[in-house]
Design a protein around this motif. Structure first.
Motif, PDB file in Angstrom:
ATOM      1  N   VAL A  45      40.348  -0.200 -37.513  1.00 14.87           N
ATOM      2  CA  VAL A  45      41.578   0.168 -36.824  1.00 14.87           C
ATOM      3  C   VAL A  45      41.581  -0.396 -35.414  1.00 14.87           C
ATOM      4  CG1 VAL A  45      42.989   2.127 -36.085  1.00 14.87           C
ATOM      5  CG2 VAL A  45      41.612   2.320 -38.147  1.00 14.87           C
ATOM      6  N   GLY A  46      42.755  -0.853 -34.987  1.00 11.75           N
ATOM      7  CA  GLY A  46      42.963  -1.292 -33.613  1.00 11.75           C
ATOM      8  C   GLY A  46      44.144  -0.548 -33.021  1.00 11.75           C
ATOM      9  N   ALA A  47      44.270  -0.614 -31.707  1.00 19.50           N
ATOM     10  CA  ALA A  47      45.378   0.071 -31.049  1.00 19.50           C
ATOM     11  C   ALA A  47      45.729  -0.635 -29.752  1.00 19.50           C
ATOM     12  CB  ALA A  47      45.021   1.528 -30.764  1.00 19.50           C
ATOM     13  N   GLN A  88      40.073  -9.897 -33.163  1.00 20.97           N
ATOM     14  CA  GLN A  88      39.640  -9.139 -34.343  1.00 20.97           C
ATOM     15  C   GLN A  88      40.732  -8.184 -34.823  1.00 20.97           C
ATOM     16  OE1 GLN A  88      36.097  -7.338 -32.703  1.00 20.97           O
ATOM     17  NE2 GLN A  88      34.757  -8.764 -33.788  1.00 20.97           N
ATOM     18  N   ILE A  89      41.523  -7.692 -33.903  1.00 22.94           N
ATOM     19  CA  ILE A  89      42.577  -6.736 -34.256  1.00 22.94           C
ATOM     20  C   ILE A  89      43.557  -7.325 -35.263  1.00 22.94           C
ATOM     21  CG2 ILE A  89      44.661  -5.668 -33.280  1.00 22.94           C
ATOM     22  CD1 ILE A  89      42.864  -4.680 -30.964  1.00 22.94           C
ATOM     23  N   PHE A  90      43.715  -8.653 -35.252  1.00 24.37           N
ATOM     24  CA  PHE A  90      44.641  -9.284 -36.195  1.00 24.37           C
ATOM     25  C   PHE A  90      44.247  -9.031 -37.649  1.00 24.37           C
ATOM     26  CE2 PHE A  90      45.738 -12.606 -32.778  1.00 24.37           C
ATOM     27  CZ  PHE A  90      46.820 -11.852 -32.346  1.00 24.37           C
ATOM     28  N   SER A  91      42.972  -8.772 -37.926  1.00 28.99           N
ATOM     29  CA  SER A  91      42.549  -8.532 -39.304  1.00 28.99           C
ATOM     30  C   SER A  91      42.221  -7.060 -39.566  1.00 28.99           C
ATOM     31  CB  SER A  91      41.347  -9.418 -39.658  1.00 28.99           C
ATOM     32  OG  SER A  91      40.254  -9.133 -38.807  1.00 28.99           O
ATOM     33  N   ALA A  92      42.602  -6.176 -38.663  1.00 31.92           N
ATOM     34  CA  ALA A  92      42.360  -4.743 -38.862  1.00 31.92           C
ATOM     35  C   ALA A  92      43.201  -4.218 -40.027  1.00 31.92           C
ATOM     36  CB  ALA A  92      42.705  -3.967 -37.588  1.00 31.92           C
ATOM     37  N   PHE A  96      47.788   0.525 -34.343  1.00 35.48           N
ATOM     38  CA  PHE A  96      48.688   1.504 -33.749  1.00 35.48           C
ATOM     39  C   PHE A  96      49.222   0.970 -32.435  1.00 35.48           C
ATOM     40  CE2 PHE A  96      45.952   3.930 -36.478  1.00 35.48           C
ATOM     41  CZ  PHE A  96      46.828   4.815 -37.082  1.00 35.48           C
ATOM     42  N   ALA A  97      50.531   1.088 -32.254  1.00 37.52           N
ATOM     43  CA  ALA A  97      51.150   0.628 -31.021  1.00 37.52           C
ATOM     44  C   ALA A  97      52.395   1.448 -30.739  1.00 37.52           C
ATOM     45  CB  ALA A  97      51.533  -0.849 -31.128  1.00 37.52           C
ATOM     46  N   SER A  98      52.674   1.615 -29.476  1.00 37.05           N
ATOM     47  CA  SER A  98      53.923   2.254 -29.078  1.00 37.05           C
ATOM     48  C   SER A  98      55.020   1.204 -29.026  1.00 37.05           C
ATOM     49  CB  SER A  98      53.784   2.882 -27.690  1.00 37.05           C
ATOM     50  OG  SER A  98      52.856   3.933 -27.720  1.00 37.05           O
ATOM     51  N   ALA A  99      56.233   1.648 -29.129  1.00 38.22           N
ATOM     52  CA  ALA A  99      57.385   0.759 -28.979  1.00 38.22           C
ATOM     53  C   ALA A  99      58.122   1.144 -27.707  1.00 38.22           C
ATOM     54  CB  ALA A  99      58.318   0.893 -30.179  1.00 38.22           C
TER      55      ALA A  99
END
Length: 124
Positions: A45-47, A88-92, A96-99
């Protein structure tokens, strides 16, 4: 919030979630922060930076060791380490991200000073 206003807000949230789903995005409507944590899925997981995730306890959950969390905010990271985590986050499994804004038509608006959040969202 009075009952009538709460009803209107809930209806708008459900309409927006339905539009997001129609646009091939997962969307959930919850009433409390406690309902967010059980929705967290994925092994890796990334955020992006998000005060909402901090306040809902999601960041604590991600840092608990239950996930392979690609934590760009971990202490002691060098700029090179952070850059590696961004990639690395591209392949998580999950990101999770806010808009900055979400429309009732199911469109998401993001303005990103570092471009890591927007890049991960558009890549995934």
């Amino acid at each position: 919030m009075n009952e009538a206003l709460a009803y209107v807000v809930a209806q708008r949230m459900e309409r927006t979630a339905a539009a997001l789903r129609k646009n091939n995005m997962e969307a959930y409507c919850v009433k409390t922060a406690d309902e967010v944590v059980p929705l967290v899925k994925g092994a890796t997981v990334g955020a992006g930076g998000s005060m909402t995730l901090e306040e809902c306890g999601v960041m604590d959950l991600l840092r608990s060791g239950a996930y392979h969390f690609l934590d760009r905010g971990a202490p002691g990271l060098t700029p090179e380490d952070i850059g590696k985590i961004y990639r690395q986050i591209f392949s998580a499994d999950c990101y999770f991200a806010s808009a900055n804004a979400v429309t009732e038509a199911g469109e998401i608006l993001n303005v990103d000073g570092n471009a890591n959040r927007v890049a991960a969202i558009t890549f995934g």
